[in-house]
Design a protein around this motif. Structure first.
Motif, short mmCIF file in Angstrom:
data_model
loop_
_atom_site.label_atom_id
_atom_site.label_comp_id
_atom_site.label_asym_id
_atom_site.label_seq_id
_atom_site.Cartn_x
_atom_site.Cartn_y
_atom_site.Cartn_z
N GLY A 23 49.22 44.23 34.17
CA GLY A 23 48.05 43.34 34.26
C GLY A 23 46.76 44.13 34.33
O GLY A 23 45.80 43.84 33.62
N VAL A 24 46.77 45.15 35.16
CA VAL A 24 45.59 45.99 35.30
C VAL A 24 45.26 46.65 33.96
O VAL A 24 44.12 46.66 33.50
CB VAL A 24 45.82 47.06 36.40
N ASN A 46 43.70 46.50 44.07
CA ASN A 46 43.66 46.37 45.52
C ASN A 46 44.73 45.41 46.03
O ASN A 46 45.17 45.52 47.18
CB ASN A 46 42.29 45.89 45.99
N LYS A 47 45.12 44.44 45.19
CA LYS A 47 46.13 43.48 45.63
C LYS A 47 47.51 44.10 45.60
O LYS A 47 48.42 43.65 46.29
CB LYS A 47 46.11 42.25 44.74
N ALA A 73 53.70 36.89 42.67
CA ALA A 73 52.84 38.08 42.73
C ALA A 73 52.81 38.79 41.38
O ALA A 73 51.75 39.12 40.84
CB ALA A 73 53.34 39.02 43.82
N GLY A 74 54.00 39.00 40.82
CA GLY A 74 54.07 39.75 39.54
C GLY A 74 53.39 39.02 38.41
O GLY A 74 52.51 39.56 37.74
N LEU A 100 44.18 34.70 43.81
CA LEU A 100 43.58 34.53 45.13
C LEU A 100 44.63 34.29 46.22
O LEU A 100 44.57 34.86 47.29
CB LEU A 100 42.60 33.35 45.07
N LYS A 101 45.61 33.40 45.88
CA LYS A 101 46.60 33.02 46.90
C LYS A 101 47.81 33.93 46.88
O LYS A 101 48.87 33.58 47.39
CB LYS A 101 47.02 31.57 46.66
N LEU A 102 47.64 35.05 46.23
CA LEU A 102 48.78 35.94 46.06
C LEU A 102 49.20 36.54 47.40
O LEU A 102 48.37 36.99 48.17
CB LEU A 102 48.33 37.04 45.10
N ASP A 103 50.53 36.48 47.66
CA ASP A 103 51.05 37.06 48.90
C ASP A 103 51.29 38.54 48.65
O ASP A 103 52.29 38.94 48.06
CB ASP A 103 52.35 36.33 49.26
N THR A 104 50.36 39.36 49.08
CA THR A 104 50.44 40.79 48.73
C THR A 104 51.61 41.50 49.37
O THR A 104 52.02 42.55 48.92
CB THR A 104 49.14 41.52 49.11
#
Lengths: 458, 196
Positions: free
Chosen positions: B34-35, B94-95, B118-119, B184-188
């Motif tokens: 993604g990055v 950062n996430k 997350a992925g 935003l709601k991603l559980d890191t």
């Protein structure tokens, strides 16, 4: 038959600029150097040619005449053409394929004119130096090539030799070979061809009719006609045989009818028209291969040009042997196989017997019919003038789009018109004919008829 | 392939099919892809736009040198699309926190749903930003190219065409907004649980 066997795609809106963005922006910069209404207004107020030179220094032309001691209208043309050649050389140096091929194609038209000029010049026995000076600098060959062209005789054998030894190495060679092939097919064996293909002089009078001819006194008028013919003839290429409706009747034809072996087929104009026809068809093919917006814009411009050529050939043939029933198939062969008139319109044009049924022939394309019919109402305009206006309008439109090559072609053509305008204004000043001075075709003018009318057609 | 020769796999480790490549790819993999897409595609868009505008700008400034500083705005607009990509790439990075070491090898204890979230969220956030920024960069570039030509002919047109460019530039912002919200709601912590 084609000069460029393989033409690349110029790319669409997203990729065009990657390779051609720079030259396109440069040509638009050059376009903004075209004389404006304001400049023309000042030029027409000039009293002498020296004044004109001073006024032109205020424009994009700047110091282009600074080394000129003796100013004549012809020197305006010469220097302005030199400037145009420099600009085109600059563009050509920055061009990559397919723009490079496209820019070369623009010059082929002038090359054909130059070859024909050199060949014709030898008939009248002028020296090679004098002839080379007269050539359009936009389509020059190597010095050695230029010198050798006038050494060939104007006979079928001469043409064949000319092609085989000189022109085969030039970009316009393929058109000559195609022409020779076509005429050989038409005539059968070579010995017959040699007899028949001999020069006859069809000089369709007054290359470009002088408008408002009545205002001129005898000798000056003839002189001006000649000068304007020169100024326009070299520039127009296919249009150089244009004549006004009024002049058709007085078209001077020197056709040696007593010599039956001689056929107008190989006459100078026919060869020139055949070459230009082959050139236009090839150029059309190349622009379509380049694709994208270039295909749209250039397709339109070349079709207009081809139609204009077909109409001019027909109009000028009236009163000449080319209009005789036996020769009409030859005339038909001269019409380019592109254009809005092709094929239905050209088929009708081929059957034209006199100027009365030209209008019917043109009815295949209502725009041309209207254009031709409108001539009757315009006392001081010739067919050539109307075509010049139509051209300027079409070429201006090429600048309305971006990411295509038509702006390069249109720029050269508009510049040619500007040079014609300069020569016209200079001539009028020189002859003291101030009332005629505004009869030029301004470019990107706010007072152009089509801008004033605000709608298509008049 | 006929059904008679088809073998039925009974082992718990056998592959279900090519979809397993997607299903069992590490969330770290998804995240870093993604990055890469966010940054890479944005910069492709920006470079494309700058080339399109730049070639025209250089050519047009030959006859109208006054336009050269003013029209750098178009280049900056194109550059902005690259900056959007850089911003989102940094946010996404950062996430994706580094593994903490307190993981277990038992897949039965893993939080599969959050790991998928997350992925995928990180990956497609990057892809959506990248794609929108390519579109935005090319659009700004083409408008900027026309802007340079128009300005060279008539200086009063510059501001008018600049507004068109601003709208083209806004396309990239839509991408970055949605890209940011989708993660935003991603559980890191779900990255941490995962080991493969």
């Amino acid at each position: 038959m084609s000069v460029a066997t393989d033409v690349m795609d110029a790319g669409g809106i997203g990729t065009f600029n990657l390779e051609h963005g720079f030259p396109e922006a440069v040509v638009r910069g050059f376009r903004s150097g075209l004389l404006t209404d304001y400049d023309y207004h000042h030029l027409t107020q000039c009293e002498t040619l020296e004044d004109m030179k001073m006024n032109l220094q205020e424009t994009d032309y700047d110091q282009f005449m600074s080394n000129e001691q003796h100013i004549t209208p012809a020197s305006f043309r010469e220097k302005a053409l030199q400037k145009l050649v420099q600009e085109m050389d600059f563009l050509r140096a920055h061009a990559v394929e397919p723009l490079a091929t496209f820019l070369d194609y623009i010059s082929y038209e002038f090359m054909i004119d130059n070859v024909m000029l050199l060949l014709k010049g030898t008939l009248s026995g002028r020296s090679a130096n004098e002839l080379i000076k007269q050539c359009n600098p936009l389509g020059l060959f190597k010095e050695s090539t230029m010198r050798s062209i006038p050494t060939f005789e104007a006979s079928p054998k001469g043409y064949a030799d000319l092609y085989q030894t000189v022109l085969i190495d030039t970009p316009v060679g393929p058109y000559f070979s195609q022409y020779l092939e076509d005429s050989a097919e038409h005539l059968g064996d070579a010995s017959e061809m040699r007899n028949i293909l001999e020069e006859v002089q069809i000089e369709v009078g007054g290359k470009a009719g002088v408008t408002g001819a009545g205002a001129w006194s005898g000798p000056t008028m003839a002189e001006r006609k000649l000068l304007r013919g020169c100024a326009m003839g070299h520039g127009t290429g296919v249009g150089s045989v244009g004549a006004s409706r009024g002049l058709i009747r007085s078209a001077r034809v020197h056709f040696r009818e007593d010599d039956t072996r001689r056929s107008p087929l190989a006459s100078h104009q026919v060869i020139k028209n055949s070459l230009h026809k082959l050139y236009l068809e090839d150029f059309y093919r190349v622009t379509q291969a380049i694709g994208g917006e270039t295909a749209n814009f250039m397709g339109h411009l070349i079709m207009l040009r081809a139609d204009r050529m077909a109409i001019n050939i027909t109009v000028n043939s009236i009163g000449t042997p080319l209009n005789e029933p036996a020769m009409r198939s030859t005339r038909h062969k001269l019409y380019p196989a592109v254009g809005y008139l092709y094929p239905a319109g050209t088929a009708r044009l081929a059957d034209v017997t006199d100027e009365n049924n030209i209008e019917y022939a043109l009815s295949a394309v209502p725009e041309y019919q209207k254009l031709y019919a409108s001539l009757a109402g315009l006392k001081d305009k010739t067919l050539e003038d109307v075509f010049y206006e139509q051209d300027v309008r079409a070429f201006e439109m090429a600048f309305d789009g971006q990411m295509h090559f038509a702006s390069f072609y249109a720029y050269v053509k508009l510049k040619e018109q500007e040079i014609r305008n300069l020569v016209w204004i200079a001539e009028c000043i020189l002859q003291g004919q101030k009332e005629e001075i505004n009869k030029f075709v301004p470019i990107f003018s706010d007072s152009a008829p089509w801008r004033l009318a605000g709608k298509v057609g008049r | 392939m006929s059904s008679a020769t088809e073998m039925v796999c009974v082992s718990p480790l056998c592959n279900l099919g090519w979809t397993e490549v997607l299903m069992f790819m590490s969330p770290y993999g998804w995240g870093q892809y993604g990055v890469a897409f966010a940054l890479g595609l944005s910069i492709v868009g920006a470079a494309w736009g700058i080339w399109t505008t730049g070639s025209t700008l250089v050519g047009a400034s030959i006859k109208a040198p006054r336009i050269k500083s003013k029209n750098l705005v178009s280049i900056i607009f194109c550059e902005a699309t690259a900056i959007y990509g850089v911003i989102l790439a940094i946010i996404l990075l950062n996430k994706v926190s580094a593994p903490s070491g307190t993981y277990t090898f038992d897949p039965a204890t893993w939080d599969w749903a959050n790991m998928y979230h997350a992925g995928y969220a990180t990956f497609f956030s990057g892809v959506s930003v990248g794609m929108t920024n390519i579109a935005s960069g090319v659009a700004v570039g083409i408008a900027g190219s026309s802007c340079a030509l128009a300005d060279a002919q008539d200086g009063s047109l510059f501001v008018k065409i600049l507004i068109v460019e601003i709208f083209a530039s806004a396309l990239g912002i839509f991408g970055i907004i949605v890209g940011e919200i989708s993660t935003l709601k991603l559980d890191t912590t779900s990255f941490n649980e995962f080991i493969f």
